[in-house]
Design a protein around this motif. Structure first.
Motif, PDB file in Angstrom:
ATOM      1  N   PHE A 100      -5.636   2.035  -3.362  1.00 61.29           N
ATOM      2  CA  PHE A 100      -4.908   2.818  -1.954  1.00 61.29           C
ATOM      3  C   PHE A 100      -4.871   2.291  -0.441  1.00 61.29           C
ATOM      4  N   GLY A 101      -3.534   2.940  -0.364  1.00 65.13           N
ATOM      5  CA  GLY A 101      -3.382   2.912   1.331  1.00 65.13           C
ATOM      6  C   GLY A 101      -3.907   4.268   2.140  1.00 65.13           C
ATOM      7  N   PRO A 102      -4.282   4.015   3.587  1.00 61.09           N
ATOM      8  CA  PRO A 102      -5.173   5.087   4.094  1.00 61.09           C
ATOM      9  C   PRO A 102      -4.103   6.469   3.611  1.00 61.09           C
ATOM     10  N   PHE A 125       3.070   2.738  -6.628  1.00 65.48           N
ATOM     11  CA  PHE A 125       2.988   3.760  -6.602  1.00 65.48           C
ATOM     12  C   PHE A 125       2.815   4.973  -5.357  1.00 65.48           C
ATOM     13  N   TYR A 151       2.970   9.013  -4.021  1.00 70.50           N
ATOM     14  CA  TYR A 151       2.139  10.396  -3.776  1.00 70.50           C
ATOM     15  C   TYR A 151       1.705  10.878  -2.695  1.00 70.50           C
ATOM     16  N   LEU A 172       0.257   8.780   0.337  1.00 75.23           N
ATOM     17  CA  LEU A 172      -0.251   8.048   0.340  1.00 75.23           C
ATOM     18  C   LEU A 172       0.001   7.507  -1.127  1.00 75.23           C
ATOM     19  N   ARG A 211       0.386   5.612  10.532  1.00 75.43           N
ATOM     20  CA  ARG A 211      -0.438   6.722  10.636  1.00 75.43           C
ATOM     21  C   ARG A 211       0.161   7.666  10.358  1.00 75.43           C
ATOM     22  N   GLN A 235      -6.199   0.992  -9.413  1.00 69.12           N
ATOM     23  CA  GLN A 235      -5.497   0.977  -9.014  1.00 69.12           C
ATOM     24  C   GLN A 235      -5.640   1.599  -7.100  1.00 69.12           C
TER      25      GLN A 235
END
Lengths: 115, 114
Positions: free
Chosen positions: A106-108, A33, A35, A91, A9, A104
């Protein structure tokens, strides 16, 4: 079910070190994806996988950035010889199918700080 | 090249007011448009997803509209609360040049005054 997870993290790296950031997409999701989000900015596209194939890497800022998804599930974003300008939140997002209007997820994110 | 713009960049309103956030995009060849919320130091929380064939989506106090032909979307928040304070991001999934990617705006930082 589990969502998208990312590890670590938080990562602090000294300039010049190599780092590896991991993304575990939702099981069975075809698209993945990456980012990069700088402080105070919106996320910017880095690269896109459909299964194990990297279909678009046009957003990778330099050849120090490399991403892979060898078995079409877990993906790793590697940054070699980190620079201070690499400091950002990275991300990962996954989507159920290939191209198309699928949502989509998203993860943290992984917050990378290069000192 | 698809570009996404969000106006305003920041907004402060008193609690209880209704408000509108704006998003515009330059190319109408999109699969969908998605609104996200991001709290400081946190990831993205999806709020609403509008497919290209749809005109609007609603969830609770939130309503998002899409006018694909003019390249615009709005996020309407009714009866704002201090807990709505966050950055709101608009993202377009487009298929320009056979690429499939999501392009984000820079976000609107919303502050609801108690």
């Amino acid at each position: 079910g589990a969502g998208v997870s990312q590890s670590p993290r938080y990562k602090v790296a000294k300039r010049g070190q190599d780092v590896a950031l991991r993304c575990d997409p939702i099981s069975g999701h075809v698209s993945l994806f990456w980012y990069q989000q700088a402080l105070g900015q919106g996320p910017e596209f880095l690269t896109y996988f459909q299964n194990e194939a990297q279909l678009d890497k046009s957003g990778l800022p330099s050849d120090r950035f490399f991403a892979e998804r060898p078995e079409g599930s877990v993906s790793t974003l590697k940054i070699q010889r980190t620079q201070q300008e690499d400091s950002a939140v990275y991300l990962c997002a996954s989507s159920p199918q290939g191209t198309g209007g699928y949502e989509q997820y998203f993860g943290p994110g992984t917050r990378l700080t290069v000192t | 090249k698809q570009e996404v713009t969000q106006i305003p960049a920041a907004l402060s309103v008193p609690e209880g007011e209704n408000l509108v956030l704006n998003c515009s995009f330059t190319d109408s060849a999109i699969y969908n448009l998605q609104w996200f919320r991001q709290d400081p130091g946190k990831g993205l929380t999806s709020l609403l997803l509008i497919q290209s064939s749809q005109r609007e989506q609603t969830s609770g106090r939130l309503n998002a509209s899409l006018d694909k032909s003019s390249g615009r979307s709005t996020l309407y928040i009714a009866a704002s609360q201090p807990g709505d304070s966050a950055t709101y991001l608009c993202a377009v999934r487009s298929f320009m040049n056979r690429d499939d990617k999501i392009i984000f705006g820079k976000g609107t930082r919303l502050h609801i005054l108690p």
